[in-house]
Design an enzyme around this catalytic site. Structure first.
Site, short mmCIF file in Angstrom:
data_model
loop_
_atom_site.label_atom_id
_atom_site.label_comp_id
_atom_site.label_asym_id
_atom_site.label_seq_id
_atom_site.Cartn_x
_atom_site.Cartn_y
_atom_site.Cartn_z
N TYR A 1 0.83 -1.21 0.00
CA TYR A 1 0.00 0.00 0.00
C TYR A 1 0.86 1.26 0.00
O TYR A 1 0.43 2.30 0.46
CB TYR A 1 -0.93 0.01 1.21
CG TYR A 1 -1.95 -1.12 1.21
CD1 TYR A 1 -2.95 -1.19 0.24
CD2 TYR A 1 -1.93 -2.11 2.18
CE1 TYR A 1 -3.89 -2.22 0.24
CE2 TYR A 1 -2.87 -3.14 2.19
CZ TYR A 1 -3.84 -3.18 1.22
OH TYR A 1 -4.77 -4.20 1.22
N ASP B 1 -0.76 -9.51 9.81
CA ASP B 1 0.25 -10.53 9.52
C ASP B 1 1.68 -10.06 9.73
O ASP B 1 2.45 -10.74 10.39
CB ASP B 1 0.03 -11.13 8.13
CG ASP B 1 -0.83 -12.37 8.23
OD1 ASP B 1 -0.47 -13.25 9.03
OD2 ASP B 1 -1.87 -12.45 7.57
N HIS C 1 4.18 -6.90 -4.47
CA HIS C 1 2.83 -6.93 -5.04
C HIS C 1 2.07 -5.69 -4.61
O HIS C 1 2.44 -5.01 -3.65
CB HIS C 1 2.09 -8.19 -4.60
CG HIS C 1 2.24 -8.46 -3.14
ND1 HIS C 1 3.11 -9.38 -2.64
CD2 HIS C 1 1.67 -7.86 -2.08
CE1 HIS C 1 3.07 -9.37 -1.33
NE2 HIS C 1 2.20 -8.45 -0.97
N TYR D 1 -11.11 -0.80 -0.40
CA TYR D 1 -11.10 -0.33 1.00
C TYR D 1 -9.83 0.45 1.31
O TYR D 1 -9.77 1.18 2.29
CB TYR D 1 -11.25 -1.52 1.96
CG TYR D 1 -9.98 -2.12 2.51
CD1 TYR D 1 -9.14 -2.85 1.69
CD2 TYR D 1 -9.62 -1.97 3.84
CE1 TYR D 1 -7.97 -3.41 2.19
CE2 TYR D 1 -8.46 -2.53 4.34
CZ TYR D 1 -7.63 -3.24 3.51
OH TYR D 1 -6.47 -3.80 4.00
N ARG D 2 -8.79 0.32 0.46
CA ARG D 2 -7.48 0.88 0.81
C ARG D 2 -6.61 0.68 -0.41
O ARG D 2 -6.81 -0.30 -1.16
CB ARG D 2 -6.96 0.04 1.98
CG ARG D 2 -5.59 0.32 2.50
CD ARG D 2 -5.31 -0.67 3.62
NE ARG D 2 -4.00 -0.47 4.19
CZ ARG D 2 -3.43 -1.29 5.08
NH1 ARG D 2 -4.10 -2.36 5.50
NH2 ARG D 2 -2.24 -1.05 5.57
C1 LIG Z 1 2.71 -10.14 3.02
C2 LIG Z 1 1.93 -8.99 3.58
C3 LIG Z 1 0.88 -9.23 4.47
C4 LIG Z 1 0.13 -8.17 4.97
N1 LIG Z 1 -0.88 -8.45 5.85
C5 LIG Z 1 -1.60 -7.44 6.38
C6 LIG Z 1 -2.63 -7.71 7.33
O1 LIG Z 1 -2.84 -8.84 7.75
N2 LIG Z 1 -3.36 -6.65 7.77
C7 LIG Z 1 -3.11 -5.38 7.39
O2 LIG Z 1 -3.79 -4.46 7.85
N3 LIG Z 1 -2.12 -5.10 6.53
C8 LIG Z 1 -1.35 -6.08 6.01
N4 LIG Z 1 -0.32 -5.78 5.14
C9 LIG Z 1 -0.09 -4.37 4.75
C10 LIG Z 1 0.95 -3.60 5.64
O3 LIG Z 1 2.18 -4.25 5.63
C11 LIG Z 1 0.49 -3.42 7.08
O4 LIG Z 1 -0.78 -2.83 7.13
C12 LIG Z 1 1.47 -2.56 7.93
O5 LIG Z 1 1.13 -2.66 9.30
C13 LIG Z 1 1.43 -1.07 7.55
O6 LIG Z 1 2.65 -0.50 7.90
P1 LIG Z 1 2.88 0.39 9.23
O7 LIG Z 1 2.10 -0.22 10.33
O8 LIG Z 1 4.33 0.56 9.38
O9 LIG Z 1 2.17 1.77 8.84
P2 LIG Z 1 2.88 3.08 8.26
O10 LIG Z 1 3.58 2.71 7.00
O11 LIG Z 1 3.67 3.75 9.31
O12 LIG Z 1 1.60 3.96 7.99
C14 LIG Z 1 0.73 3.78 6.92
C15 LIG Z 1 0.34 5.16 6.37
O13 LIG Z 1 -0.48 5.83 7.34
C16 LIG Z 1 -0.12 7.22 7.42
N5 LIG Z 1 0.42 7.48 8.75
C17 LIG Z 1 1.15 6.60 9.47
N6 LIG Z 1 1.47 7.12 10.65
C18 LIG Z 1 0.95 8.35 10.69
C19 LIG Z 1 0.92 9.35 11.70
N7 LIG Z 1 1.47 9.15 12.89
N8 LIG Z 1 0.28 10.51 11.43
C20 LIG Z 1 -0.32 10.71 10.24
N9 LIG Z 1 -0.34 9.77 9.25
C21 LIG Z 1 0.28 8.60 9.48
C22 LIG Z 1 0.94 7.47 6.36
O14 LIG Z 1 0.31 7.97 5.20
C23 LIG Z 1 1.51 6.09 6.11
O15 LIG Z 1 1.99 5.95 4.79
C24 LIG Z 1 0.43 -6.83 4.59
C25 LIG Z 1 1.50 -6.58 3.71
C26 LIG Z 1 2.24 -7.65 3.21
C27 LIG Z 1 3.36 -7.35 2.27
#
Ligand SMILES: Cc1cc2nc3c(=O)[nH]c(=O)nc-3n(C[C@H](O)[C@H](O)[C@H](O)COP(=O)(O)OP(=O)(O)OC[C@H]3O[C@@H](n4cnc5c(N)ncnc54)[C@H](O)[C@@H]3O)c2cc1C
Length: 550
Positions: free
Chosen positions: A91, A150, A412, A495-496
């Site tokens: 994403y 995950d 992906h 959704y996203r």
């Molecule tokens: C193999 C695989 C499996 C996955 N499985 C899942 C799953 O089970 N469920 C799921 O939900 N996702 C999944 N994902 C997607 C993703 O990896 C996760 O959602 C991950 O937790 C998002 O990264 P993060 O928590 O570091 O968020 P970040 O990358 O830190 O934040 C996401 C976005 O939110 C905004 N943001 C973040 N923090 C702030 C802040 N403090 N203030 C304002 N804006 C902000 C920014 O725009 C940022 O780009 C998967 C991905 C892969 C590759």
């Protein structure tokens, strides 16, 4: 060094100096080598001139430093892009939506401010990862579980702000829904607290969500109205036991009553864990089986006769295929239902669920292992860890090099439309997407089953391949956009999504001449008139950049 758009070299250099004064020289990153770490490793624009990249990054270690950075950014009109742990793979990773933005990296703000065992909540900063929170709880011996996605290296704050999901009881799985109370640095540098947090000295900030008056929390998710610096989350008290049982049904059309009964059981809270759909006949694993199958632990390859029938049933159905399944006792569909709670109550609820599913002629049942907690190390290795609140990175076996995937891709992008929670909708979505795939020149989309994270709607998650070949990526991006359009024509919205598709998808939410987007823009103009925060995120552009996107 890249310069943010519409900013002079001198202003940028002055702003960087001020950032250094605010957070310390070593926490402002400008070298190509450092900035490259903020590239989206799964970027569908990898290596193209339009790839979304940062100009620099700043890493404050507290809310006062965030305020200073935001004020400096406002003074110089520098676009900044806050990320929490920045692991949003599929994403967008940690790359900004507007190339040249400065990433505001909040990983250093990794304090666990409170974990309350009795009332089961936590208050954390953005840099706290799921692993951090899990370890803290384990070390203190608290009887609490965190609903983890995950990949355990992400953060409760980042994941929930992008409206991610996990695997525990229904009321925790939607991570934004299960937050309670936020602290936000607004574009002016002012600090806003939502819900009960607006009451000085509030005693229930993490226990009562809505406070008084309009409930504004939602506008800070999938948006760009502020920098979130604290968030509360409801945690799941460790249950007494866990039981899961799998229902197998024999015929293609059984999927319709299977989903109907499942919905009733979930909506009446007879089952409270995340259900899991699969197809033994079509060899579609349930989510909890994916990692095992990817490691080569899946079922044996189909017999030559079955393989031939499957090849002749591209939509996952033919009368011959169904007849073969019935003759050989291979179930068309499976559905695992899960129960967290007292051991006796779980057993009684499973009995009740079996009674209900027995309305489907030929339904068979297998009860899986019952778990008591804490799990033994051997049990931990056997289970899908997130279903027990244990962070892990095992899901990265999707698409990774493995016995069944000797030539992995580079990543992906998720195509993830929301469809109604019915068997009919599953058939319809497969028909529509497989016809669309043919029309758009994509490889044949195999029949697939949706995920069941959310209680009231299904989410179809297709992993679209990302390669390092520019032409293949271009073709896949174009097909992705066409699929988004085709889904929207059926009334199914995403959704996203990753930044590169956010405008396209926001455009599909077009009811009444795009009034929703215009409302977002009105908010943006009022809250962030200089458009410094996450310009373009989820299709919301500041005024001065709006025309260019139209
Ligand atoms: C193999 C695989 C499996 C996955 N499985 C899942 C799953 O089970 N469920 C799921 O939900 N996702 C999944 N994902 C997607 C993703 O990896 C996760 O959602 C991950 O937790 C998002 O990264 P993060 O928590 O570091 O968020 P970040 O990358 O830190 O934040 C996401 C976005 O939110 C905004 N943001 C973040 N923090 C702030 C802040 N403090 N203030 C304002 N804006 C902000 C920014 O725009 C940022 O780009 C998967 C991905 C892969 C590759």
């Amino acid at each position: 060094m890249r310069i943010p758009p519409s900013v002079s070299e001198k202003d940028f250099s002055d702003a960087l100096k001020q950032f250094e004064e605010a957070v310390g020289k070593e926490w402002v990153f400008t070298s190509d080598e450092d900035v490259a770490l903020y590239r989206d490793a799964y970027s569908p624009l990898w290596g193209e001139p339009d790839e979304l990249v940062a100009s620099a990054a700043v890493a404050p270690d507290g809310v006062e430093q965030v305020q200073k950075v935001v004020k400096i950014a406002n003074a110089y009109k520098i676009p900044i892009y806050p990320v929490s742990t920045g692991k949003n793979l599929g994403y967008g990773g940690s790359a900004p939506v507007l190339s040249g933005s400065v990433v505001l990296d909040l990983k250093r703000m990794n304090r666990i401010l409170e974990v309350n065992e009795k009332n089961a909540y936590a208050l954390v900063e953005p840099g706290v990862s799921y692993f951090d929170l899990y370890r803290y709880i384990q070390e203190k011996g608290l009887k609490l579980w965190v609903d983890v996605p995950d990949p355990g290296w992400g953060s409760p704050v980042g994941n929930s702000l992008d409206r991610g999901g996990g695997y525990l009881m229904a009321q925790y799985r939607n991570h934004f829904d299960s937050h309670c109370g936020m602290e936000i640095v607004l574009p002016t540098g002012e600090i806003l607290r939502t819900g009960m947090g607006a009451l000085p000295g509030a005693k229930t900030w993490q226990e009562y969500k809505t406070g008084f008056g309009p409930w504004v929390d939602g506008i800070f998710s999938q948006s760009n109205f502020g920098v979130v610096t604290k968030m509360g989350f409801w945690l799941m008290p460790e249950p007494d036991a866990f039981l899961s049982g799998t229902v197998y049904v024999p015929k293609h059309d059984d999927l319709i009553p299977l989903v109907e009964i499942l919905n009733h059981l979930e909506n009446t809270r007879v089952t409270n864990g995340m259900p899991d759909l699969g197809s033994p006949l079509l060899m579609i694993p349930m989510v909890s089986e994916i990692a095992v199958w990817n490691e080569g632990g899946g079922p044996l390859p189909p017999s030559a006769e079955l393989a031939g029938l499957l090849a002749k049933s591209p939509g996952g159905y033919s009368p011959e295929l169904e007849a073969y399944a019935l003759k050989n006792g291979i179930s068309y569909w499976s559905c695992k239902v899960c129960f967290y709670g007292p051991e006796k109550a779980n057993a009684a609820n499973w009995e009740f669920a079996k009674e209900k599913f027995s309305a489907i002629p030929g339904a068979k049942f297998v009860q899986n292992e019952v778990y008591k907690f804490p799990l033994t190390p051997e049990q931990q290795e056997k289970v899908h860890k997130p279903q027990f609140g244990i962070p892990s990175l095992a899901m990265f076996s999707i698409g990774a090099r493995s016995p069944v995937n000797p030539q992995p891709l580079n990543g992906h992008m998720w195509f993830s439309p929301i469809i109604p929670r019915t068997g009919e909708a599953i058939f319809e979505a497969n028909r529509v997407f497989s016809e669309a795939a043919k029309e758009f020149g994509l490889p044949n989309l195999a029949f697939s089953l949706p995920s069941t994270y959310w209680e009231r709607a299904f989410i179809f998650i297709f992993a679209f391949p990302v390669t390092h070949d520019v032409e293949t990526n271009k073709k896949n991006r174009a097909a992705f956009k066409q699929l988004v359009q085709r889904a929207a024509e059926q009334g199914w919205g995403e959704y996203r999504t990753a930044p590169v598709f956010q405008d396209t998808i926001m455009n599909t939410y077009a009811y009444n001449n795009h009034v929703l987007l215009r409302f977002h823009e009105t908010l943006k103009d009022a809250i962030d008139p200089n458009g410094i925060i996450s310009a373009g995120r989820y299709g919301i552009w500041p005024k001065h950049l709006r025309k260019a996107q139209a």
